[in-house]
Structures are given as structure tokens and as C-alpha cells.
Design a protein around this motif. Structure first.
Motif, PDB file in Angstrom:
ATOM      1  N   HIS A 190       0.832  -1.203   0.000  1.00 13.92           N
ATOM      2  CA  HIS A 190       0.000   0.000   0.000  1.00 13.92           C
ATOM      3  C   HIS A 190       0.869   1.257   0.000  1.00 13.92           C
ATOM      4  O   HIS A 190       0.674   2.167  -0.814  1.00 13.92           O
ATOM      5  N   ASP A 191       1.867   1.310   0.889  1.00 18.75           N
ATOM      6  CA  ASP A 191       2.686   2.521   1.035  1.00 18.75           C
ATOM      7  C   ASP A 191       3.455   2.845  -0.245  1.00 18.75           C
ATOM      8  O   ASP A 191       3.671   4.004  -0.564  1.00 18.75           O
ATOM      9  N   TYR A 192       3.889   1.807  -0.947  1.00 22.08           N
ATOM     10  CA  TYR A 192       4.652   2.051  -2.175  1.00 22.08           C
ATOM     11  C   TYR A 192       3.776   2.104  -3.422  1.00 22.08           C
ATOM     12  O   TYR A 192       4.274   2.115  -4.543  1.00 22.08           O
ATOM     13  N   GLY A 193       2.470   2.082  -3.228  1.00 20.45           N
ATOM     14  CA  GLY A 193       1.544   2.223  -4.349  1.00 20.45           C
ATOM     15  C   GLY A 193       1.514   1.020  -5.273  1.00 20.45           C
ATOM     16  O   GLY A 193       1.013   1.098  -6.402  1.00 20.45           O
ATOM     17  N   LEU A 194       2.061  -0.122  -4.798  1.00 24.11           N
ATOM     18  CA  LEU A 194       2.177  -1.284  -5.689  1.00 24.11           C
ATOM     19  C   LEU A 194       0.832  -1.923  -6.004  1.00 24.11           C
ATOM     20  O   LEU A 194       0.686  -2.626  -7.001  1.00 24.11           O
ATOM     21  N   ASP A 195      -0.166  -1.656  -5.153  1.00 21.78           N
ATOM     22  CA  ASP A 195      -1.499  -2.195  -5.430  1.00 21.78           C
ATOM     23  C   ASP A 195      -2.128  -1.520  -6.651  1.00 21.78           C
ATOM     24  O   ASP A 195      -3.148  -1.982  -7.154  1.00 21.78           O
ATOM     25  N   VAL A 196      -1.498  -0.470  -7.139  1.00 15.69           N
ATOM     26  CA  VAL A 196      -2.054   0.268  -8.280  1.00 15.69           C
ATOM     27  C   VAL A 196      -1.564  -0.313  -9.612  1.00 15.69           C
ATOM     28  O   VAL A 196      -2.148  -0.050 -10.666  1.00 15.69           O
ATOM     29  N   ALA A 197      -0.509  -1.134  -9.572  1.00 18.50           N
ATOM     30  CA  ALA A 197       0.078  -1.650 -10.818  1.00 18.50           C
ATOM     31  C   ALA A 197      -0.959  -2.381 -11.673  1.00 18.50           C
ATOM     32  O   ALA A 197      -1.040  -2.179 -12.888  1.00 18.50           O
TER      33      ALA A 197
END
Lengths: 234, 100
Positions: free
Chosen positions: A157-164
């Protein structure tokens, strides 16, 4: 331009690498969630190798933990009902007898369906199979790494990886909608149907209902002549 | 046991659904009008998948940082950024917004 089957297959592989990378990231989350749910290593990994279906695997993970077996299986299967529509759409572009076609259709995945689409409902089989290879590898290796490393949900979540993963859906949707104005209408309609349906229905059903947007293809047959001519790739 | 049984059932069901076209339609060809509609399945489904990822069931997963990040990535792609660059913009944009 060489147009042999092999070069088309490699072209498909090349186009599948981006979605494959996103699939890897998505699979990390799946592997980590499976560890937390106490699934062990063998079952989730086998599941990824054989089923190769992110959304259904996630749904089963969540529903099996909280409830009975049959409703959990049904919920996971419903997530994939869209494949029935996609498979029928694809069928004319497959080769050989029923069984051979059924095997070729196993290469079906959301991104591959878009990559293989050549406009006007025609699909390139070599691009379909080629683009699925890196995605399958990304899904299986990502699951394995996720099972071992188990990155926390906070990390992803913190690194925005769920957006990939949604980011790739967005880009592939844009790519499809560039084909014709009717494709733009179908995309917007599909999005609207899904948005309304998601308020009250499970996501699998919402996705199935969204395929009703293809019905506008029956309403404007004349638009296709032009769309086909414009959209015909070189 | 429960896990393996459900994994097996979902796997086989997924295979059958992916094979539904060949199994149900076989070698018959779709009428041109069906073919036209089939061509619209990709944009309709991809847009719906995006919406379902962003909203979640009952719209419970809405996150403004995600939406803003995706908007940035999508806009950059419309402005001719390469695919992977657009995805990286979506990821970093979302991560930065979550920092604040």
C-alpha cells in the motif's frame, strides 16, 4: 515485415511483458495473503500454476476462510464468468477441431484478450498465446516469491504497488477505446454498468453484466463498416 | 483437504469457462453481427475490470490517492507516454499522495 507464426508469437511475448510485470506484483500480494490465511505453500502455488486466475484465487482465499466450501467455490467461479463471453468472442479466431480450440482458449487472460484483439472481433492466436506466457510466468513466480517473502499489505500500500494491476487495465482500456468511437461508447457503458451493479452485486456478476455493453454492436451495424476500415491495422 | 478440493473445483471450472466458446460453438462461425459485438467485449470488459478494482464491491475500496494516481498515469498515456512509464507514474503518484 516478417509475418511468420514464430515472429508473431514473439511479438505477443514482447507485448505481454508489461502486463506480466504488473501480474508479478499482484501475485506477490496473493502469495502473502495465502501465507497469512494458513494455506501453506503447495496449494496456493499449484493453484497459480493450474488456474492462473488472480481474481478467482483471491476470492476463494477470502470466502473459504469465512464460510462453507460450495458457496466459496461458487463465488470464486462467478468472478470468471466473463471468460465464457470472451471465449465465445474468440472462437472464430481459433484453429482446428473442438478440442484443439479448447486448448488454445486456455491462453485466455484479460490483458491477452486485449493484446490479441485486431479490431472488428478478430483475434490473433499467436499474439494471444505469446502474450499469456510472460503473464503466466509473472503470476507463478510472483506467487512463489510472495509465499516466501510475504510482503505486508502495508508495504504494498505505502509504495503504491497495489495500483500496478488496475493501471494496466486502464491502459489496455484506453488502447481498446482508441479503435473506434463505438469502442469508446462500449467502454463507458461497460464501466457505468459495472459501477451501478457493484453497489449491490458481487464483482463477478457485475463484470458479466458489463459485457451487455457489447449489445450496442447489434444496434449500430453500419458504424462497423467504418470502424473496421479505420481500425484495420497494417 | 477443504483447500485442495476447492482449488481443484475452481481450477476445472476456470478451464471449462475459458473453453466455453469452442465447447459450445465448435467450428460454426458467429454471424457478422455477433462478430461486431464480440469486438466490443474487450473495451467493455477492461473498463469494467478497472472500475471493479477501483470501487470494490459495494464501493468499499474507494481510495482517492489510487484514483488520482491512476488519473495521472492515464493522462500521461494519452499524452503518448510509453506503457511502462505510465504505470510507473500511476504507482509513484499514488505512493506520494499516500505519504502526505
Amino acid at each position: 515485415m516478417s509475418e511468420t507464426g514464430l515472429s508473431r508469437l514473439f511479438e505477443g511475448v514482447r507485448q505481454g511483458i508489461g502486463p506480466g510485470a504488473a501480474t508479478f506484483v499482484f501475485a506477490l500480494t496473493y502469495g502473502a495473503a495465502a501465507v497469512q490465511a494458513g494455506w501453506g505453500v503447495a496449494a496456493p502455488l499449484t493453484f497459480s500454476v493450474l488456474a492462473f486466475s488472480g481474481s478467482a484465487q483471491f476470492v476463494l482465499l477470502v470466502t473459504l476462510g469465512t464460510g462453507l466450501l460450495i458457496p466459496a467455490v461458487v463465488a470464486a467461479v462467478l468472478v470468471n464468468v466473463r471468460y465464457v463471453v470472451m471465449s465465445v468472442a474468440l472462437n472464430d479466431s481459433l484453429r482446428g477441431g473442438r478440442l484443439r480450440r479448447a486448448l488454445q482458449a486456455q491462453a485466455l487472460a484479460d490483458a491477452s484478450f486485449a493484446i490479441a484483439h485486431k479490431g472488428g472481433g478478430r483475434f490473433d492466436l499467436a499474439h494471444l498465446i505469446g502474450s499469456t506466457v510472460p503473464q503466466w510466468l509473472g503470476w507463478v513466480s510472483g506467487t512463489a516469491v510472495g509465499l516466501v517473502v510475504a510482503p505486508s499489505a502495508e508495504f504494498m500500500h505505502d509504495y503504491g504497488l497495489d495500483v500496478a494491476f488496475p493501471a494496466f487495465f486502464l491502459i489496455l482500456a484506453i488502447e481498446e477505446m482508441r479503435r473506434s468511437s463505438l469502442a469508446v461508447v462500449a467502454g463507458l457503458l461497460g464501466a457505468a454498468i459495472a459501477a451501478v451493479a457493484l453497489l449491490v452485486l458481487p464483482s463477478g456478476i457485475a463484470l458479466l453484466l458489463a459485457t451487455l455493453a457489447t449489445g450496442i454492436g447489434f444496434m449500430f451495424p453500419r458504424a462497423f463498416k467504418r470502424a473496421d476500415e479505420e481500425g484495420d491495422e497494417t | 483437504m477443504r483447500i485442495w478440493l476447492s482449488v481443484g473445483l475452481v481450477t476445472v471450472a476456470t478451464w471449462l469457462m475459458k473453453a466455453a466458446g469452442p465447447l459450445l460453438v465448435g467450428k460454426r462461425r458467429l454471424s457478422p453481427r455477433f462478430g461486431n459485438a464480440a469486438g466490443l467485449a474487450a473495451p467493455a470488459l477492461l473498463a469494467a475490470l478497472l472500475i471493479s478494482e477501483v470501487l470494490g464491491e459495494h464501493w468499499t475500496e474507494i481510495d482517492w490517492a489510487t484514483i488520482a494516481g491512476l488519473a495521472a498515469g492515464g493522462t500521461s498515456y494519452l499524452l503518448k507516454a510509453p506503457m511502462l512509464v505510465a504505470v510507473l507514474i500511476a504507482i509513484t503518484g499514488t505512493a506520494l499522495l499516500r505519504l502526505v
